[in-house]
Design a protein around this motif. Structure first.
Motif, mmCIF file in Angstrom:
data_model
loop_
_atom_site.group_PDB
_atom_site.id
_atom_site.type_symbol
_atom_site.label_atom_id
_atom_site.label_comp_id
_atom_site.label_asym_id
_atom_site.label_seq_id
_atom_site.Cartn_x
_atom_site.Cartn_y
_atom_site.Cartn_z
ATOM 1 N N GLN A 206 1.357 5.977 -5.765
ATOM 2 C CA GLN A 206 0.704 6.211 -7.057
ATOM 3 C C GLN A 206 -0.810 6.010 -6.954
ATOM 4 O O GLN A 206 -1.579 6.750 -7.568
ATOM 5 N N ARG A 210 -3.552 8.790 -7.803
ATOM 6 C CA ARG A 210 -4.631 8.535 -8.768
ATOM 7 C C ARG A 210 -5.988 8.848 -8.151
ATOM 8 O O ARG A 210 -6.860 9.436 -8.799
ATOM 9 N N MET A 213 -6.518 12.534 -8.079
ATOM 10 C CA MET A 213 -6.774 13.050 -9.437
ATOM 11 C C MET A 213 -8.205 12.745 -9.867
ATOM 12 O O MET A 213 -8.870 13.579 -10.486
ATOM 13 N N LEU A 221 -8.550 8.589 -16.264
ATOM 14 C CA LEU A 221 -7.113 8.503 -16.021
ATOM 15 C C LEU A 221 -6.296 8.577 -17.301
ATOM 16 O O LEU A 221 -5.177 9.096 -17.304
ATOM 17 N N HIS A 222 -6.855 8.053 -18.398
ATOM 18 C CA HIS A 222 -6.122 8.080 -19.659
ATOM 19 C C HIS A 222 -5.925 9.501 -20.163
ATOM 20 O O HIS A 222 -5.090 9.746 -21.039
ATOM 21 N N GLU A 223 -6.671 10.463 -19.605
ATOM 22 C CA GLU A 223 -6.547 11.863 -19.995
ATOM 23 C C GLU A 223 -5.743 12.680 -18.982
ATOM 24 O O GLU A 223 -5.568 13.882 -19.163
ATOM 25 N N MET A 224 -5.262 12.041 -17.895
ATOM 26 C CA MET A 224 -4.595 12.781 -16.825
ATOM 27 C C MET A 224 -3.183 12.263 -16.598
ATOM 28 O O MET A 224 -2.842 11.142 -16.995
ATOM 29 N N ASN A 225 -2.367 13.096 -15.953
ATOM 30 C CA ASN A 225 -0.972 12.770 -15.711
ATOM 31 C C ASN A 225 -0.584 13.294 -14.331
ATOM 32 O O ASN A 225 -0.826 14.462 -14.015
ATOM 33 N N VAL A 226 0.018 12.431 -13.499
ATOM 34 C CA VAL A 226 0.340 12.812 -12.128
ATOM 35 C C VAL A 226 1.280 14.007 -12.082
ATOM 36 O O VAL A 226 1.079 14.959 -11.313
ATOM 37 N N ASP A 227 2.337 13.985 -12.910
ATOM 38 C CA ASP A 227 3.311 15.084 -12.882
ATOM 39 C C ASP A 227 2.665 16.406 -13.279
ATOM 40 O O ASP A 227 2.920 17.448 -12.661
ATOM 41 N N ALA A 228 1.816 16.370 -14.305
ATOM 42 C CA ALA A 228 1.131 17.594 -14.737
ATOM 43 C C ALA A 228 0.164 18.074 -13.654
ATOM 44 O O ALA A 228 0.008 19.283 -13.432
#
Length: 363
Positions: A206, A210, A213, A221-228
């Motif tokens: 993870q 991160r 990303m 990070l609060h605006e991003m998502n690993v799966d997306a």
């Protein structure tokens, strides 16, 4: 911090799995090895390599960083020093390479040097990443050092600058750019290997995700998502038609690094593989066995990797390659239908027979 057997307290924490005597072969991407073999076979490369090895001002390079950057140590960027020593301990790299922090808002890191590697990280990267993300990056650079990538990276930097200086001379940079292009192709593949080394050091998938990303989207990070983010890689590979496949290649050629979403997807796939689990269980090639390795085995591994990539790729161009390899009939028709999705049948005078033709502008 923990005490070493000798009683020194200045030793980083050892709570991560260590890989004594690990060979870089254990984490090197098959495409990295095959691209390097192809690079060495490039006409004129040996001559250029031998010449530049004697001409490159490595001593000047070291003096430059010593004089105009901050050297990481116990008194400067001590937390980075701990991570560096820990990474070298985990990958069993005997000599800890010097590391410098260079003032540059662009997030970046590199491992360069001909005789001995130097690691350089920018202030932009230090300020962007948290501790575990940074640990993976330092492990990435130590992986470059263990694989011996620093030499070729240094030559790539030198030739890129040289090509810019002689660009005004007619045909002056054609030969240089041929080697630069081949070096970039190899270096993009070597980044996939070093990402794996970073995961072996950090042992936190993870955190690696991160970090990648953040390189793509900044400290949000609060605006991003690993799966997306990973879905973007899938959409990038599968989307479009043959024209998009060609544009992907053209977009990639001038880059030294693979696209960030692609790196994330490749790393996640490896982290879920049996190869990664075997390394974590302590079953991996050792450095003292490197001299006994077979070149032909490396070629077979690389060939198997590329065959698997073509077989499983969703890219339209790779689909066409599969058709060619399989002896598909009416290849011209398949090519036309792939490029002009659902387009109307063209008559012999170039007109469109019906209103279903593809009238999108050419890319």
């Amino acid at each position: 911090m923990t005490e070493s057997p000798g009683g020194s307290a200045n030793v980083p924490s050892r709570d991560r799995r260590r890989f004594p005597g690990i060979s870089s072969r254990s984490y090197e991407h098959p495409a990295d090895r095959s691209a390097l073999v192809a690079l060495r076979k490039l006409s004129g490369f040996d001559t250029v390599f031998k010449t530049l090895s004697g001409l490159l001002p490595e001593r000047s390079l070291r003096l430059l960083f010593l004089s105009d950057s901050v050297r990481v140590g116990e008194q400067q960027f001590a937390h980075l020093n701990d991570m560096l020593r820990d990474a070298c301990y985990i990958l069993d790299l005997e000599k800890v390479p010097p590391m410098y922090v260079n003032q540059d808002p662009q997030p970046n890191a590199m491992c360069i040097g001909l005789d001995e590697p130097i690691i350089v990280v920018t202030t932009g990267l230090v300020e962007l990443l948290d501790e575990e993300e940074m640990r993976a990056v330092i492990g990435h650079e130590v992986g470059h050092a263990l694989s011996g990538h620093a030499v070729y990276r240094t030559i790539l930097l030198f030739l890129t600058n040289l090509a810019m200086k002689v660009a005004w001379i007619p045909l002056g940079n054609v030969a240089i750019m041929a080697i630069v292009t081949a070096l970039r192709e190899w270096f993009r593949k070597s980044e996939l290997s070093a990402d794996r080394a970073g995961l072996l050091v950090g042992q936190d998938l993870q955190a690696s995700m991160r970090g990648l990303m953040k390189l793509a989207g900044g400290n949000h990070l609060h605006e991003m998502n690993v799966d997306a983010f990973l879905k973007q890689a899938d959409e990038y590979e599968a989307g479009g038609d043959l024209r998009d496949s060609v544009l992907k290649i053209l977009n990639l050629l001038p880059r030294s690094h693979p696209f960030t979403t692609v790196r994330a997807a490749e790393l996640k796939k490896w982290a879920e593989s049996r190869d990664y689990q075997r390394i974590m269980d302590g079953h991996y090639p050792r450095r003292d066995e490197d001299k006994d390795t077979s070149v032909s085995d490396s070629f077979r591994d690389s060939a198997a990797h590329y065959a698997d990539s073509v077989r499983n790729s969703k890219d339209p161009l790779m689909g066409l390659v599969r058709d060619i390899a399989g002896g598909a009939g009416d290849l011209g028709g398949k090519l036309r239908d792939t490029v002009f999705r659902g387009g109307g049948r063209h008559d012999g005078q170039g007109g469109s027979n019906g209103s279903g033709g593809d009238d999108r502008p050419a890319s």
